[in-house]
Design a protein around this motif. Structure first.
Motif, short mmCIF file in Angstrom:
data_model
loop_
_atom_site.label_atom_id
_atom_site.label_comp_id
_atom_site.label_asym_id
_atom_site.label_seq_id
_atom_site.Cartn_x
_atom_site.Cartn_y
_atom_site.Cartn_z
N ILE A 185 42.59 42.76 39.85
CA ILE A 185 43.07 42.44 41.21
C ILE A 185 43.32 43.74 41.93
N ARG A 186 42.82 43.84 43.14
CA ARG A 186 43.06 45.04 43.94
C ARG A 186 43.77 44.67 45.23
N PRO A 190 47.47 47.91 38.02
CA PRO A 190 47.48 48.23 36.58
C PRO A 190 47.87 47.02 35.74
N ILE A 191 46.98 46.04 35.69
CA ILE A 191 47.23 44.82 34.93
C ILE A 191 46.40 44.86 33.65
N PRO A 192 47.00 44.75 32.48
CA PRO A 192 46.23 44.76 31.23
C PRO A 192 45.21 43.62 31.21
N PRO A 195 53.00 42.53 40.07
CA PRO A 195 52.43 43.76 40.63
C PRO A 195 51.71 43.54 41.95
N LEU A 196 51.10 42.37 42.15
CA LEU A 196 50.47 42.08 43.44
C LEU A 196 51.51 42.03 44.54
N LYS A 197 52.58 41.31 44.30
CA LYS A 197 53.65 41.21 45.29
C LYS A 197 54.22 42.58 45.61
N LEU A 244 49.46 34.07 37.35
CA LEU A 244 50.54 34.12 36.35
C LEU A 244 51.48 35.28 36.67
N ALA A 245 52.72 35.16 36.24
CA ALA A 245 53.80 36.08 36.65
C ALA A 245 53.46 37.54 36.40
#
Length: 455
Positions: free
Chosen positions: A277-278, A285-287, A319-321, A313-314
Motif C-alpha cells: 500500500i502506498r 512499511p507493512i510486512p 500505518p495508512l491512517k 486489517l488493523a
C-alpha cells in the motif's frame, strides 16, 4: 463464443429514468444503477459511533418467471445464491412502514418450481454456502435456505428455480432463494428512508464463483463493469471479449486459489494478492506476512461489488491512517473527536466546509493498493466521504468527512475488501476462464459514449 450482454449503469440520485441504446451490438441493453439509500445516522449509546451499514448498492433490473415479472436486484460479486423477496415475505419496518418493493409472485409464474426435500437440489452439500439447503420437514417438506451477511442482514426462505431474463437475451433457468423473511441493519433500526423508494431492490444477484451463483449456473466466463462517479453513466458487460468492446488496456492480477478448506478463507470470492500500500510516493512499511492469508485463511483480499468502501486489517490500516494524516496536515483539519467512528470502522475523520474539501481534493495524496501485476489507485474525491447529518463549527459551516478506508477489525471482518466506491472510473473485468481480474483507469462516462450507449 458467449453472447455479449451490454448493460448501462447510471447513478440516479434523484430517481430519474435512464435507458441505454446501442445499434452496433446484437446483444441486449438495460440499465444497471448505483442506488443511493438515504439513511439517518444512528449512534451507539456508549459513544459517538455510527453503526456499520452499506448505503449505496449497484442494482440491475431483471425479469423473472413466465409471464415475466420485473424485479430490481443488487449486483453482488461477494455473494453466491441469488434471492428475491417473495409474496408473504416479512420485512421489519418502523412504526410507519416504508413503501416496500413489490414481492415476486411465484404462484403467478408457470415456470416457477420450489425444491422439495427429496430433490437433488436440496441434497446439495457443496463447500460454498456456510449453511447449505436443508429440509423443513412435514407438513410442507420444503427445501429451506438461510443466508446472512457481514452487515448483519439476513434472509430466510425456500430454494426454488425459475427463468431469468436480462433484457432481450434468451431466458436462463437458475436456482434462487424465494425469501419469506428478511431483516437488515437499515430496517431493523427503523430507517424507513432506506427502503422508501419505488426503485428499492427486492433481491440480490449472487455473482461470486460458488456452485450456486448466477455466474456459475449460467456458464458466464467473463463479465466487466465500469462505474461512473456522481450521476454519470457507466457500463456492465456480461460475456464477450472486453478488447472487442474497445475496453482500455487491462492490467491483470491472478485469482488466489487455496485448495485446503480454511476457517476464515472464502474460496469462492474473487480473492487477489495485496502486495503493498502506498500513500503518494511513500510505500508503507507493512510486512508481506500482514498482507497474505495466514494459516487460518484470515487476511485474504477480496474484490467486492456488494461492499461500498474498502476495508484493511488493523496492521495495515494503522500505518495508512498515520501516513495519510501526516501528509494532509496542511490540507485538512482533523475532527478531533477520538470517540467518533463512522459506520463502526472509519475513524480517520476531518472537519471542513464543502468548498475547502473541493479545493483540497486535487492535492490529496493518492492511495495505491498494489496487487500482483496490477494496482487500484484511489485519489481525489474518492478518498473522502461526507458523513450525512453531521455538522460542526458555528452555524454548522463545517461538515464531517472520513477517509474511505475502514478498519476491518473494528467492523468484525477478517479480510481486506476492495469496495465499489474505489472502483469508480475503473474498468474491472472478471475473467473466470483465465482465473484473473483486470483493472484499468477509465472515464466510464466516455466509455459509455464510445460503446454507443446513451443515457
Amino acid at each position: 463464443m458467449e453472447p455479449i450482454l451490454l448493460l448501462c449503469l447510471s447513478l440516479l440520485a434523484h430517481g430519474a429514468e435512464a435507458a441505454c441504446r446501442d445499434a452496433r451490438f446484437v446483444g441486449t441493453v438495460l440499465p444497471l444503477r448505483a442506488q443511493q439509500l438515504v439513511v439517518a445516522p444512528t449512534r451507539s449509546p456508549a459513544a459517538n459511533r455510527l453503526r456499520f451499514r452499506h448505503d449505496v448498492r449497484l442494482t440491475v433490473p431483471v425479469a423473472v418467471g413466465a409471464p415475466p415479472q420485473n424485479v430490481t436486484m443488487v449486483l453482488d460479486t461477494g455473494s453466491e445464491l441469488s434471492w428475491l423477496l417473495c409474496n408473504g415475505s416479512r420485512v421489519p419496518s418502523a412504526s410507519a412502514p416504508p413503501r416496500a418493493p413489490a414481492a415476486f409472485n411465484g404462484s403467478a409464474s408457470s415456470t416457477y418450481a420450489a425444491a422439495h426435500c427429496s430433490s437433488p437440489e436440496c441434497q446439495w452439500r457443496g463447500r460454498d454456502l456456510p449453511v447449505p439447503p436443508f429440509c423443513a420437514g412435514p407438513p410442507s417438506n420444503s427445501c429451506r435456505v438461510s443466508l446472512s451477511y457481514a452487515d448483519a442482514s439476513s434472509a430466510d426462505g425456500v430454494l426454488a428455480a425459475d427463468t431469468f431474463l436480462l433484457g432481450g437475451a434468451p431466458p436462463v433457468r437458475a436456482l434462487f432463494g424465494c425469501i419469506t423473511s428478511y431483516s437488515s441493519s437499515a430496517t431493523a433500526n427503523g430507517n424507513a428512508a432506506a427502503t422508501n423508494s419505488s426503485e428499492a431492490a427486492m433481491g440480490l444477484l449472487g455473482m461470486n464463483r460458488g456452485s450456486l451463483s448466477f455466474v456459475t449456473q449460467t456458464g458466464t466466463l467473463r463479465f466487466a463493469y465500469c462505474i461512473a462517479p456522481g450521476d454519470g453513466p457507466g457500463l456492465l458487460v456480461l460475456g464477450g471479449d472486453g478488447a472487442a468492446l474497445s475496453a482500455p488496456q487491462l492490467n491483470y492480477t491472478p485469482l488466489i486459489e487455496i485448495s485446503q478448506p480454511l476457517p476464515y478463507f472464502d474460496r469462492v470470492a474473487y480473492s487477489v494478492q495485496l502486495e503493498g500500500i502506498r500513500v503518494g510516493a511513500a510505500l508503507l512499511p507493512i510486512p508481506k506476512s500482514v498482507l497474505a492469508p495466514d494459516h487460518t485463511g484470515a487476511g485474504q483480499t477480496m474484490v467486492d461489488s456488494g461492499t461500498q468502501f474498502t476495508f484493511l486489517l488493523a496492521d495495515a490500516y494503522a500505518p495508512l491512517k498515520g501516513e495519510f494524516l501526516n501528509q494532509t496536515t496542511a490540507l485538512l483539519a482533523p475532527l478531533g473527536e477520538p470517540d467518533f467512528v463512522f459506520q463502526g470502522a472509519f475513524d480517520a475523520c476531518f472537519r471542513a466546509s464543502e468548498a475547502r474539501v473541493a479545493a483540497a481534493s486535487q492535492l490529496l495524496p493518492e492511495v495505491g493498493l498494489v496487487l500482483r501485476g496490477a494496482e487500484v489507485a484511489v485519489g481525489g474525491e474518492k478518498l473522502l466521504y461526507r458523513v450525512p447529518g453531521e455538522r460542526r463549527g458555528e452555524g454548522g459551516t463545517e461538515a464531517v468527512w472520513c477517509l474511505t478506508f475502514g478498519n476491518s477489525d473494528m467492523a468484525g471482518m477478517s479480510a481486506y475488501v476492495i469496495g465499489h466506491h474505489h472502483q469508480q472510473n475503473v474498468w474491472v473485468e472478471y475473467d473466470l476462464q483465465n482465473n484473473r481480474v483486470g483493472f484499468a483507469a477509465a472515464r466510464c462516462d466516455l466509455a459509455t459514449q464510445r460503446l454507443g450507449a446513451r443515457a
